[in-house]
Design an enzyme around this catalytic site. Structure first.
Site, PDB file in Angstrom:
ATOM      1  N   ASP A 192     -94.278   1.374-108.692  1.00  0.00           N
ATOM      2  CA  ASP A 192     -93.836   0.200-107.951  1.00  0.00           C
ATOM      3  C   ASP A 192     -92.332  -0.024-108.116  1.00  0.00           C
ATOM      4  OD1 ASP A 192     -93.316  -1.491-110.235  1.00  0.00           O
ATOM      5  OD2 ASP A 192     -95.459  -1.875-110.385  1.00  0.00           O
ATOM      6  N   LEU A 193     -91.805  -0.986-107.371  1.00  0.00           N
ATOM      7  CA  LEU A 193     -90.359  -1.174-107.231  1.00  0.00           C
ATOM      8  C   LEU A 193     -89.622  -1.209-108.565  1.00  0.00           C
ATOM      9  CD1 LEU A 193     -87.930  -1.819-105.361  1.00  0.00           C
ATOM     10  CD2 LEU A 193     -88.521  -4.244-105.633  1.00  0.00           C
TER      11      LEU A 193
END
Length: 237
Positions: free
Chosen positions: A103-104
């Site tokens: 994820d980011l």
């Protein structure tokens, strides 16, 4: 050969991406859209296109690992113009794709390839490939909370499988703690949601191992190609 496998082995996209693309009529065989996964093709005579690009068999497979920095999306492109991991492999971006996602804000080991079978083996739940993370959390979880994580907790996508959890360090003021976590699932934001479920939000998250492959001292934002031995070990998982 099944259509998804043929496209994946061409290096254009993963099998998972191909299956999703069927519904948007982005996959054609001999000019006709294919809407259902599993369509058989004749690799010698059929003409296949994916998102308007002619699909051709690859002459060479590529395997590499990237130390993904935080603030970078694991996607081939972003309509909002945010930084993506593909910018970090710009010299190869048209021929490879990420194996799975981070994820980011998650850092660390991210694999890329143009070998669909390799990606499928690492991603399919039946192979239970272990992934190791270093996790920094707010506060210091009690022993009973850690035991819950080891046994499995319920998150938004369902119950998690048992995990291996080891406390690495506690800050001097007991405001945070660091753990090593080993899981074999790939639920979305799994490690973050696991610790949230026991009341200790994640401050920082970094993947450092997939199977026997370790991130080592690879600098953040840099990549390196895998050795033949590393590729063989991952294929045997």
């Amino acid at each position: 050969m099944r259509l998804e496998k043929y496209i994946a082995t061409s290096g254009i996209a993963s099998r998972r991406s191909v299956k999703k693309a069927h519904s948007s009529r982005c996959v054609t065989v001999n000019g006709e859209p294919v809407l259902v996964p599993g369509h058989p093709i004749n690799v010698e005579t059929d003409s296949v296109e994916f998102e308007g690009k002619q699909v051709e068999p690859l002459a060479e497979h590529i395997y590499l690992m990237l130390n993904k920095p935080a603030g970078c999306l694991t996607t081939r492109s972003d309509e909002r113009g945010r930084p993506t991991v593909m910018e970090l492999v710009a010299d190869l971006r048209d021929t490879i794709y990420p194996v799975g996602r981070l994820d980011l804000e998650t850092e660390g080991l991210l694999l890329f390839t143009n070998d669909g079978d390799f990606a499928y083996r690492l991603l399919h739940p039946s192979h239970e490939v272990e992934k190791t993370y270093l996790v920094w959390v707010k506060g210091v979880p009690r022993d009973d909370a850690i035991q819950r994580l080891r046994q499995g907790v319920t998150i938004s996508s369902g119950a998690t499988a048992p995990a291996k959890i080891k406390r690495v360090k506690v800050s001097k003021d007991s405001a945070s703690a660091k753990f090593e976590v080993v899981i074999h699932e790939g639920k979305k934001r799994q490690v973050r949601l696991m610790f949230k479920a026991v009341g200790h939000p994640v401050i920082r998250l970094k993947r450092v191992r997939i199977g026997n492959l370790r991130l080592g001292n690879l600098p953040s934002g840099q990549y390196r190609f895998l050795s033949p031995e590393e590729i063989s070990e991952l294929m045997l998982l």
